[in-house]
Design an enzyme around this catalytic site. Sequence first.
Site, PDB file in Angstrom:
ATOM      1  N   ASP A   1       5.999  -5.701  14.530  1.00  0.00           N
ATOM      2  CA  ASP A   1       5.110  -4.996  13.710  1.00  0.00           C
ATOM      3  C   ASP A   1       4.022  -4.413  14.329  1.00  0.00           C
ATOM      4  OD1 ASP A   1       3.397  -4.376  11.482  1.00  0.00           O
ATOM      5  OD2 ASP A   1       4.013  -6.205  10.506  1.00  0.00           O
TER       6      ASP A   1
ATOM      7  N   SER B   1       3.508  -6.901   2.136  1.00  0.00           N
ATOM      8  CA  SER B   1       2.489  -6.404   2.756  1.00  0.00           C
ATOM      9  C   SER B   1       1.058  -6.921   1.821  1.00  0.00           C
ATOM     10  CB  SER B   1       2.583  -4.985   2.797  1.00  0.00           C
ATOM     11  OG  SER B   1       1.926  -4.464   3.987  1.00  0.00           O
ATOM     12  N   GLN B   2       0.315  -6.155   1.601  1.00  0.00           N
ATOM     13  CA  GLN B   2      -0.991  -6.428   0.935  1.00  0.00           C
ATOM     14  C   GLN B   2      -0.667  -6.943  -0.574  1.00  0.00           C
ATOM     15  OE1 GLN B   2      -3.118  -2.825   0.450  1.00  0.00           O
ATOM     16  NE2 GLN B   2      -2.462  -2.209  -1.526  1.00  0.00           N
TER      17      GLN B   2
ATOM     18  N   HIS C   1       7.181  -3.441  10.470  1.00  0.00           N
ATOM     19  CA  HIS C   1       6.580  -3.687   9.132  1.00  0.00           C
ATOM     20  C   HIS C   1       7.540  -3.318   8.011  1.00  0.00           C
ATOM     21  CE1 HIS C   1       3.132  -5.365   6.840  1.00  0.00           C
ATOM     22  NE2 HIS C   1       3.205  -4.315   5.979  1.00  0.00           N
TER      23      HIS C   1
ATOM     24  N   MET D   1       0.775  -1.151  -0.073  1.00  0.00           N
ATOM     25  CA  MET D   1       0.054  -0.162  -0.016  1.00  0.00           C
ATOM     26  C   MET D   1       0.959   1.176   0.195  1.00  0.00           C
ATOM     27  SD  MET D   1      -2.800   1.195   2.782  1.00  0.00           S
ATOM     28  CE  MET D   1      -1.533   1.522   4.227  1.00  0.00           C
TER      29      MET D   1
END
Length: 298
Positions: A225, A107-108, A281, A33
């Site tokens: 995270d 991530s996403q 993260h 993102m």
Amino acid sequence: MAALRTAVPVLALLGLCLGPAAAVTPLVIWHGMGDSCCNPVSMGYIQKLVEKKIPGIYVLSLKIGSNLIQDMENSFFMNVNDQVSEVCSQLATDPRLKGGYNAMGFSQGGQFLRAVAQRCPSPPMLNLISVGGQHQGVYGFPRCPGESSHICDWIRKTLDLGAYSKAVQEHLVQAEYWHDPLKEEDYRKSSIFLADINQERGINETYKKNLMALKKFVMVKFLNDTMVDPPISEWFGFYKSGQAKETIPLQETSLYKEDRLGLQEMDKAGKLVFLGVKGDHLHFSEEWFDSTILPFLQ
């Protein structure tokens, strides 16, 4: 979720040479993102390092849109199902991938590439590496790229007010993997992306068969995270249904016990790999990536 941190000259790592160019499996990467395919301090940097350190490798850094700005904006606002369809078309028409490829999502991008594996088996994805992907979704949005930006504040308010409304589901990426453990029925009924790929409304045997075709499904969880809520989603775990305090691992979820995606069978066959790395993260060292992740790309 966030762009790769510049603090990690990530993947100078790929300082390994994997042998003759003809033997190197192509690599497809998908950013998180707020990032873009070719940002020179994140994914673009990764791609150049990979290509430099692994002579002859073909690296496709996925771009959704005609330019970097569109690619970044689409990571917030373009229907995920449409993004996955676009990527499937890109992969199917790329002759350099016809023999198969490895995939690595950040991530996403991790759960989006899993959707590609489940929905689009040609060309074949050989190994999937999810770096901080949220495979059971998120129930919280503590931080996002550009913490002070109006986009982040607007997303938080929108998710709180109506994550499962039709308009929000179709136009806000993060709503499409929003998983409210207090409203499981709403999630199963209205989530247009995550509930589908996680077999929450029924069993799509094709999804199961395609995912099980992977040689390895590697999931990286960041042990410190502060962006993903709950972090255990990165290992396919989540909150125990009906509350938002106690989490359970993948092996205790109904998804695993009923083996709706084949994850139980994959686990028993040694195809699931759970890796933990210290850091927030998408924070990791070159040394860790070099020694731990790179072998899966060989």
